[in-house]
Scaffold this active site. Structure first.
Site, PDB file in Angstrom:
ATOM      1  N   GLY A  94      -7.563   3.431  11.125  1.00 27.07           N
ATOM      2  CA  GLY A  94      -8.218   2.207  10.695  1.00 27.07           C
ATOM      3  C   GLY A  94      -8.224   1.968   9.202  1.00 27.07           C
ATOM      4  O   GLY A  94      -8.861   1.032   8.723  1.00 27.07           O
ATOM      5  N   THR A  95      -7.492   2.781   8.440  1.00 27.52           N
ATOM      6  CA  THR A  95      -7.501   2.631   6.980  1.00 27.52           C
ATOM      7  C   THR A  95      -6.996   1.255   6.553  1.00 27.52           C
ATOM      8  O   THR A  95      -7.616   0.572   5.731  1.00 27.52           O
ATOM      9  CB  THR A  95      -6.637   3.722   6.319  1.00 27.52           C
ATOM     10  OG1 THR A  95      -7.130   5.006   6.700  1.00 27.52           O
ATOM     11  CG2 THR A  95      -6.675   3.600   4.812  1.00 27.52           C
ATOM     12  N   GLY A  96      -5.851   0.840   7.100  1.00 26.45           N
ATOM     13  CA  GLY A  96      -5.272  -0.444   6.716  1.00 26.45           C
ATOM     14  C   GLY A  96      -6.157  -1.618   7.097  1.00 26.45           C
ATOM     15  O   GLY A  96      -6.352  -2.550   6.305  1.00 26.45           O
ATOM     16  N   CYS A  97      -6.698  -1.569   8.315  1.00 22.87           N
ATOM     17  CA  CYS A  97      -7.611  -2.628   8.764  1.00 22.87           C
ATOM     18  C   CYS A  97      -8.804  -2.727   7.823  1.00 22.87           C
ATOM     19  O   CYS A  97      -9.223  -3.827   7.427  1.00 22.87           O
ATOM     20  CB  CYS A  97      -8.135  -2.327  10.173  1.00 22.87           C
ATOM     21  SG  CYS A  97      -6.874  -2.121  11.443  1.00 22.87           S
ATOM     22  N   LYS A 136       0.828  -1.203   0.000  1.00 23.27           N
ATOM     23  CA  LYS A 136       0.000   0.000   0.000  1.00 23.27           C
ATOM     24  C   LYS A 136       0.867   1.260   0.000  1.00 23.27           C
ATOM     25  O   LYS A 136       1.851   1.341   0.730  1.00 23.27           O
ATOM     26  CB  LYS A 136      -0.916  -0.007   1.226  1.00 23.27           C
ATOM     27  CG  LYS A 136      -1.848  -1.214   1.268  1.00 23.27           C
ATOM     28  CD  LYS A 136      -2.617  -1.315   2.569  1.00 23.27           C
ATOM     29  CE  LYS A 136      -1.712  -1.583   3.752  1.00 23.27           C
ATOM     30  NZ  LYS A 136      -2.461  -1.907   4.985  1.00 23.27           N
ATOM     31  N   THR A 169      -7.525   9.154   9.263  1.00 21.49           N
ATOM     32  CA  THR A 169      -7.145   7.929   8.551  1.00 21.49           C
ATOM     33  C   THR A 169      -7.038   6.728   9.499  1.00 21.49           C
ATOM     34  O   THR A 169      -6.522   5.681   9.110  1.00 21.49           O
ATOM     35  CB  THR A 169      -5.797   8.128   7.843  1.00 21.49           C
ATOM     36  OG1 THR A 169      -4.809   8.535   8.822  1.00 21.49           O
ATOM     37  CG2 THR A 169      -5.895   9.186   6.755  1.00 21.49           C
TER      38      THR A 169
END
Length: 266
Positions: free
Chosen positions: A210-213, A176, A208
């Site tokens: 929690g974006t990856g989760c 990412k 942002t």
């Protein structure tokens, strides 16, 4: 009425923006029934993590077996797995139940900068969990940390790191680009057949958390619905980009607020 089912194996975020809570919101927003296995409890808000309470490995096993023995799980998302014993429990559970799809988000550091993965657990992640994954979804610093290398700069370096991660045994790697620079956020999906660059406008917001989760759980949701890997990743990226773009519609907390999981509804 039957619905696709996805399972998240991850830590709990008491402020609701990341971890188990973000995953379940993502599943619901994308029309998938969500189940959960909690690996750790965090005392956390938008400003940082003030405490982590580990769930014993044997109880992680009990949760996994309870879910798989009753629910027809279409895909599994794995997030925060802080300790080697918990990784061992998850690995054993995956081998016992053989889910169709496993999306591994190698969570090491929270948006706030707090470390979420014990140093001694990194090798277990590399050698035991990554080989079981349909796709892993590291950001640029996580990809570098998994390889014990500097953060990649430029497309060629990112793809090179992706190839070395692929060699660890997973079927695909999504690196990412949110931690990169430039007007566009470019993610790279690297598989045995080649590399696909997925670009989206970089959105200026501090919200942002929690974006990856949410991206990894969106991929799991799309896979649970029957999509192929490329389609699942494309759909998940489009959805999470819209959730980031809508994040400033409301104000939650004083730090890095959450993305707007239900941007399609309000």
């Amino acid at each position: 009425m039957t619905a696709p089912i996805a399972l998240t194996i991850a830590g709990s975020d008491s402020s609701g923006g990341a971890g188990i809570q973000a995953d379940l919101k993502t599943f619901a927003a994308l029309g998938v029934y969500g189940a959960s296995v909690i690996t750790a409890l965090t005392a956390q808000n938008t400003e940082g993590v003030s405490g982590i309470h580990q769930v014993p490995a044997e109880f992680v096993t009990a949760q996994i077996d309870a879910v798989f023995s009753d629910l027809d799980v279409g895909a599994v998302k794995i997030g925060m797995v802080a300790q080697p014993s918990v990784i061992d429990a998850i690995v054993a559970g995956l081998k016992r139940w053989s889910p169709h799809h496993v999306v591994l988000d190698p969570v090491m550091v929270a948006t706030s900068g707090d470390r979420l993965l014990a140093a001694e657990a990194v090798e277990s992640l590399r050698t035991k969990l990554i080989p079981l994954a349909s796709v892993i979804t590291p950001n640029l610093p996580e990809a570098a940390a998994l390889l014990d290398e500097p953060v990649a700069a430029g497309e060629a370096a990112v793809e090179s790191q992706g190839r070395r991660l692929l060699a660890m045994g997973c079927k695909a790697v999504l690196i990412k680009g949110g931690h990169g620079e430039g007007a566009e956020c470019v993610d790279y999906l690297i598989g045995t057949s080649g590399t696909i660059a997925l670009a989206a406008p970089r959105i200026a917001t501090k919200n942002t958390h929690g974006t990856g989760c949410s991206l990894s759980s969106a991929i799991a949701a799309e896979l649970a619905k029957g999509g192929d890997m490329e389609t699942a990743v494309r759909n998940a990226k489009a959805w999470v980009s819209a959730a980031i773009a809508a994040a400033d519609r409301f104000s939650v907390g004083r730090g890095h607020g959450p993305i707007h999981h239900f941007h399609k509804f309000y």
